[in-house]
Motif scaffolding. Structure first.
Motif, short mmCIF file in Angstrom:
data_model
loop_
_atom_site.label_atom_id
_atom_site.label_comp_id
_atom_site.label_asym_id
_atom_site.label_seq_id
_atom_site.Cartn_x
_atom_site.Cartn_y
_atom_site.Cartn_z
N GLN A 1 0.80 -1.21 0.00
CA GLN A 1 0.00 0.00 0.00
C GLN A 1 0.85 1.28 0.00
O GLN A 1 1.88 1.34 0.68
N PRO A 2 0.42 2.29 -0.74
CA PRO A 2 1.13 3.57 -0.70
C PRO A 2 1.01 4.21 0.68
O PRO A 2 0.03 4.01 1.39
N GLU A 3 2.00 5.00 1.03
CA GLU A 3 2.05 5.61 2.35
C GLU A 3 0.81 6.46 2.63
O GLU A 3 0.33 6.52 3.77
N ARG A 4 0.27 7.12 1.60
CA ARG A 4 -0.89 7.99 1.81
C ARG A 4 -2.10 7.19 2.33
O ARG A 4 -2.89 7.70 3.15
N ASN A 5 -2.25 5.95 1.86
CA ASN A 5 -3.34 5.11 2.36
C ASN A 5 -3.14 4.78 3.83
O ASN A 5 -4.08 4.86 4.64
N ILE A 6 -1.93 4.38 4.16
CA ILE A 6 -1.62 4.01 5.55
C ILE A 6 -1.88 5.19 6.48
O ILE A 6 -2.52 5.03 7.54
N ARG A 7 -1.42 6.36 6.10
CA ARG A 7 -1.60 7.54 6.96
C ARG A 7 -3.07 7.93 7.07
O ARG A 7 -3.51 8.40 8.12
N LYS A 8 -3.83 7.75 6.01
CA LYS A 8 -5.27 8.01 6.05
C LYS A 8 -5.95 7.08 7.05
O LYS A 8 -6.78 7.53 7.86
N TRP A 9 -5.61 5.80 7.02
CA TRP A 9 -6.23 4.85 7.92
C TRP A 9 -5.82 5.09 9.38
O TRP A 9 -6.63 4.90 10.29
N ILE A 10 -4.60 5.51 9.57
CA ILE A 10 -4.16 5.87 10.92
C ILE A 10 -5.00 7.03 11.45
O ILE A 10 -5.47 7.01 12.60
N ALA A 11 -5.21 8.04 10.61
CA ALA A 11 -5.94 9.23 11.03
C ALA A 11 -7.42 8.95 11.29
O ALA A 11 -8.06 9.65 12.09
N GLU A 12 -7.98 7.95 10.62
CA GLU A 12 -9.42 7.67 10.73
C GLU A 12 -9.79 6.80 11.92
O GLU A 12 -10.98 6.57 12.15
N THR A 13 -8.82 6.32 12.65
CA THR A 13 -9.09 5.37 13.74
C THR A 13 -8.65 5.93 15.09
O THR A 13 -7.75 6.77 15.16
N PRO A 14 -9.26 5.44 16.18
CA PRO A 14 -8.90 5.90 17.52
C PRO A 14 -7.44 5.59 17.86
O PRO A 14 -6.82 4.72 17.23
N ASP A 15 -6.92 6.29 18.85
CA ASP A 15 -5.51 6.14 19.22
C ASP A 15 -5.15 4.71 19.60
O ASP A 15 -4.03 4.25 19.37
N THR A 16 -6.10 3.98 20.19
CA THR A 16 -5.83 2.62 20.67
C THR A 16 -6.11 1.55 19.62
O THR A 16 -5.88 0.37 19.87
N PHE A 17 -6.60 1.95 18.44
CA PHE A 17 -6.96 0.99 17.40
C PHE A 17 -5.72 0.29 16.86
O PHE A 17 -4.65 0.90 16.74
N GLN A 18 -5.87 -1.01 16.53
CA GLN A 18 -4.74 -1.81 16.05
C GLN A 18 -5.06 -2.46 14.71
O GLN A 18 -6.17 -2.94 14.47
N PHE A 19 -4.02 -2.52 13.85
CA PHE A 19 -4.12 -3.17 12.55
C PHE A 19 -3.27 -4.44 12.54
O PHE A 19 -2.12 -4.43 12.99
N ILE A 20 -3.84 -5.51 12.03
CA ILE A 20 -3.10 -6.72 11.71
C ILE A 20 -2.90 -6.69 10.19
O ILE A 20 -3.87 -6.81 9.43
N VAL A 21 -1.68 -6.48 9.75
CA VAL A 21 -1.41 -6.26 8.33
C VAL A 21 -1.01 -7.57 7.66
O VAL A 21 -0.02 -8.20 8.05
N LYS A 22 -1.75 -7.95 6.66
CA LYS A 22 -1.45 -9.18 5.94
C LYS A 22 -0.29 -8.95 4.98
O LYS A 22 -0.28 -7.97 4.21
N ALA A 23 0.70 -9.82 5.04
CA ALA A 23 1.90 -9.68 4.21
C ALA A 23 1.55 -9.76 2.73
O ALA A 23 0.65 -10.51 2.31
N TYR A 24 2.28 -9.01 1.93
CA TYR A 24 2.11 -9.00 0.48
C TYR A 24 2.30 -10.41 -0.09
O TYR A 24 3.18 -11.16 0.34
N GLN A 25 1.51 -10.76 -1.09
CA GLN A 25 1.50 -12.11 -1.64
C GLN A 25 2.84 -12.55 -2.23
O GLN A 25 3.16 -13.74 -2.25
N GLY A 26 3.64 -11.60 -2.68
CA GLY A 26 4.97 -11.95 -3.20
C GLY A 26 5.92 -12.40 -2.11
O GLY A 26 6.91 -13.10 -2.39
#
Length: 287
Positions: A46-71
């Protein structure tokens, strides 16, 4: 702490507020659950702009489990869009770096394909991934039965523990070598992880060759109360072995994941605080 969530935030109509638009789905989602599995990262780094958008849209305590790229996991077919594996891993780390810096990266999920069986070259590949992602919490998910057959079960769990991996506990249909048993063992004291794929035995294997149609039925399943009680017992066992238990429902095809997750949360008497305040109760009760 037990943290319950879903795979993705785009396919769960029950959690969206009636006044919301498509761009507000993550905001609505984060009013119900404290974690989410980010699966878009599997299909493309994912491009950095997407990651930063998702960070901004969620509460401070929210957590992401990021699935590794298929390659990175051997799923990708054809030529990779990177000059080397090192470049691919570096791009992935750059992508999720802001999430880690913000304290919102729970772990990276490395899910191997069904043909990734238990043999030396694949063990070496897992060691390589650990080297490339040495500063990250990594959950390993196997999908080939050989990792848990007979004496290999204990060796697999010990191997993951030795390399400081999080063992992904899976609840899924038992359908031959392309599925794994539920092995409720934590390999780290701080975090454990369980993914609930449903129990659709007939839909688990692709016997038609039609990948698009298969994806629609593979995770088509609605857990019963009795089955959720079984899952609850698994969670309690993992809770005795690790401080934080992450639970993700992946039975998305029929829209059952959100309701199942809410039902389990209610059965366990769990109330989450510090979520996004914009919430619609999916059980139709007044808030």
């Amino acid at each position: 702490m037990i943290q319950i969530g879903l795979t993705g935030w785009g396919d769960h109509p029950a959690v969206y507020h009636p006044s919301s638009n498509a761009r507000e789905k993550l905001i609505d989602y984060s009013s119900h659950f404290p974690i989410v599995e980010l699966d878009a990262s599997f299909y493309a780094i994912q491009p950095e702009r997407n990651i930063r958008k998702w960070i901004a849209e969620t509460p401070d305590t929210f957590q992401f489990i990021v699935k590794a790229y298929q390659g990175m996991t051997g799923h990708h077919r054809g030529k990779l869009p990177y000059s080397s594996p090192e470049e691919m891993f570096n791009e992935f780390k750059l992508s999720i770096g802001p999430m880690k810096e913000a304290g919102k990266l729970a772990m990276v999920l490395v899910q191997f394909p069904p043909w990734f069986d238990c043999r030396k070259e694949n063990v070496d590949q897992i060691r390589y991934i650990r080297q490339q992602l040495e500063d990250y919490d990594i959950a390993i998910e196997f999908r080939h039965q050989s990792w848990y057959t007979g004496a290999m079960r204990e060796k697999t769990v010990q191997f993951l523990e030795d390399l400081n991996f999080i063992h992904t506990v899976c609840d899924e249909p038992q359908s031959g070598e392309g599925s794994v048993p539920l092995v409720a063992i934590a390999t780290r004291r701080d975090k454990s992880f369980i993914r609930l794929h449903g129990r659709n035995v007939n839909g688990w294997r692709n016997t038609t060759g039609d990948n698009e149609a298969w994806r629609k039925v593979r995770y088509l399943y609605n857990y019963t109360d009795a089955e959720l009680t079984e899952i609850q017992q698994v969670i309690h066992k993992l809770q005795r072995e690790s401080e934080n238990v992450f639970v993700v429902f992946n039975n998305n095809s029929g829209g059952h994941a959100a309701e199942n997750a809410k039902r389990l949360q209610k059965m366990m008497g769990i109330v989450y605080e510090r979520l996004t305040p914009k919430q619609l109760n999916i059980f139709g009760e007044e808030l």
